[in-house]
Write a protein that holds these residues in place. Structure first.
Motif, PDB file in Angstrom:
ATOM      1  N   ARG A   1      46.487  26.543   3.979  1.00 21.09           N
ATOM      2  CA  ARG A   1      46.304  25.152   4.407  1.00 21.09           C
ATOM      3  C   ARG A   1      47.568  24.543   5.004  1.00 21.09           C
ATOM      4  O   ARG A   1      47.560  23.402   5.429  1.00 21.09           O
TER       5      ARG A   1
ATOM      6  N   LEU B   1      48.884  27.704  -1.439  1.00 20.10           N
ATOM      7  CA  LEU B   1      49.148  26.698  -0.404  1.00 20.10           C
ATOM      8  C   LEU B   1      49.013  27.245   1.014  1.00 20.10           C
ATOM      9  O   LEU B   1      48.547  26.549   1.926  1.00 20.10           O
TER      10      LEU B   1
ATOM     11  N   HIS C   1      47.939  20.640   4.800  1.00 19.16           N
ATOM     12  CA  HIS C   1      49.144  20.372   4.019  1.00 19.16           C
ATOM     13  C   HIS C   1      50.319  20.426   5.009  1.00 19.16           C
ATOM     14  O   HIS C   1      50.680  21.500   5.501  1.00 19.16           O
TER      15      HIS C   1
ATOM     16  N   ILE D   1      53.857  18.624  -5.190  1.00 21.20           N
ATOM     17  CA  ILE D   1      52.733  19.441  -4.711  1.00 21.20           C
ATOM     18  C   ILE D   1      51.721  19.736  -5.820  1.00 21.20           C
ATOM     19  O   ILE D   1      50.846  20.587  -5.674  1.00 21.20           O
TER      20      ILE D   1
ATOM     21  N   VAL E   1      53.936  16.513   2.879  1.00 22.96           N
ATOM     22  CA  VAL E   1      54.815  16.823   1.748  1.00 22.96           C
ATOM     23  C   VAL E   1      56.262  16.589   2.166  1.00 22.96           C
ATOM     24  O   VAL E   1      56.720  17.120   3.178  1.00 22.96           O
TER      25      VAL E   1
ATOM     26  N   LEU F   1      48.061  20.036  -5.128  1.00 27.42           N
ATOM     27  CA  LEU F   1      47.716  20.934  -4.016  1.00 27.42           C
ATOM     28  C   LEU F   1      47.434  22.350  -4.497  1.00 27.42           C
ATOM     29  O   LEU F   1      46.749  23.107  -3.804  1.00 27.42           O
TER      30      LEU F   1
ATOM     31  N   VAL G   1      47.669  15.863   3.729  1.00 27.69           N
ATOM     32  CA  VAL G   1      48.700  15.546   2.741  1.00 27.69           C
ATOM     33  C   VAL G   1      50.032  15.978   3.339  1.00 27.69           C
ATOM     34  O   VAL G   1      50.256  17.162   3.619  1.00 27.69           O
TER      35      VAL G   1
END
Length: 300
Positions: free
Chosen positions: A185, A182, A156, A136, A128, A139, A126
């Motif tokens: 990741r 977060l 991420h 987010i 961002v 997430l 993903v």
């Protein structure tokens, strides 16, 4: 005075987007809806005037709000899949009093993916654009009825500058708890880096300290610029000088929008405005008389 371009888009400027796709050579890009937010016209764009909005009333819903779609962009190359931004997640809030944001709700992104024929497990990463709560959401929040983060398996991808300055985001609703969820990741990326076949990072700072756009090239000679929150509404193509009240550096974001509007007027370039109501894909069209550009939807 309402322009012909605004008339031609009709109700699409005043409703959130459904699933919409474009094929770029061997790459398919699809808007994946998650929800909708109401933005106060002058509250969100404080340098605009009542007189100017009288000329742009086609962008406002019956309550006088700008309609901002919430969601993500699915990029598919063969069997592989990348998601750019992850929506607001399974939460909603009513309109407050006199603030720049009205009612906001999310939660449909996983269902939207399923309608496209994809599951979260198919998403390898993903990317961002920036770390605001409406980008987010999925997430850090588990899928309803579970304790499982749907994209926990995926990297991420966040720009180095955005992650470095994450402390600045606490004033925008990003708590230390969210950041801690977060962090395991997060993989930071840099300007120009290819993160997926045909997808490169393009720093576009201003809205946040490390805001990034993503440029998608699919092999048919066209490219798509997923420009995140560099613009929140198609009216900013007409008025790139209008910065959002939440922009970290209003002057820098306005300068980038002016450059972006020029880029989006090229015949080989398509823009993706994640919040652009039901016209998320488009280009900047100029009438040849030296006037401002307007947003022209692209549907194929």
């Amino acid at each position: 005075m309402t322009t012909n371009s605004q008339h031609s888009q009709g109700d699409r400027l005043r409703r959130p987007s459904g699933i919409r796709s474009i094929q770029l050579g061997d790459t398919k890009v699809t808007y994946v809806p998650d929800g909708v937010a109401q933005l106060s016209s002058r509250g969100w764009l404080p340098t605009s005037t009542e007189e100017e909005w009288a000329a742009h009333s086609a962008y406002l819903d019956d309550s006088g709000y700008l309609v901002a779609s919430l969601g993500g962009l699915l990029v598919e190359h063969g069997e592989r899949a990348l998601l750019i931004d992850a929506g607001f997640g399974p939460q909603s809030f009513p309109a407050g009093e006199d603030g720049p944001i009205g009612a906001i709700s999310g939660g449909t992104l996983l269902d939207s993916l399923a309608r496209i024929g994809r599951s979260p497990a198919d998403i390898e990463a993903v990317a961002v654009t920036h770390m605001h709560v409406d980008h987010i959401g999925w997430l850090w929040q588990p899928a309803p009825g579970t304790d499982r983060l749907p994209f926990a398996h995926a990297d991420h991808l966040v720009s180095e500058e955005e992650w470095k300055h994450r402390h600045l985001l606490e004033g925008h609703g990003i708590s230390q708890e969210m950041t801690a969820i977060l962090e395991p990741r997060i993989r930071t990326v840099t300007d120009g880096e290819e993160i997926f076949p045909g997808v490169r990072v393009a720093l576009s700072q201003g809205h946040t300290a490390g805001h990034a756009s993503y440029i998608v090239s699919g092999g048919d000679g066209r490219r798509l610029i997923a420009f995140g929150d560099a613009m929140h509404t198609p009216v900013q193509v007409v008025h790139p000088e209008w910065s959002a009240v939440v922009d970290h550096d209003a002057e820098r974001s306005a300068a980038y929008r002016r450059r972006l509007a020029e880029e989006l007027s090229a015949p080989d370039t398509i823009g993706f405005g994640i919040h652009f109501a039901d016209v998320p894909f488009g280009r900047a069209r100029r009438d040849g008389a030296g006037g401002p550009a307007t947003w022209e939807p692209v549907d194929a």
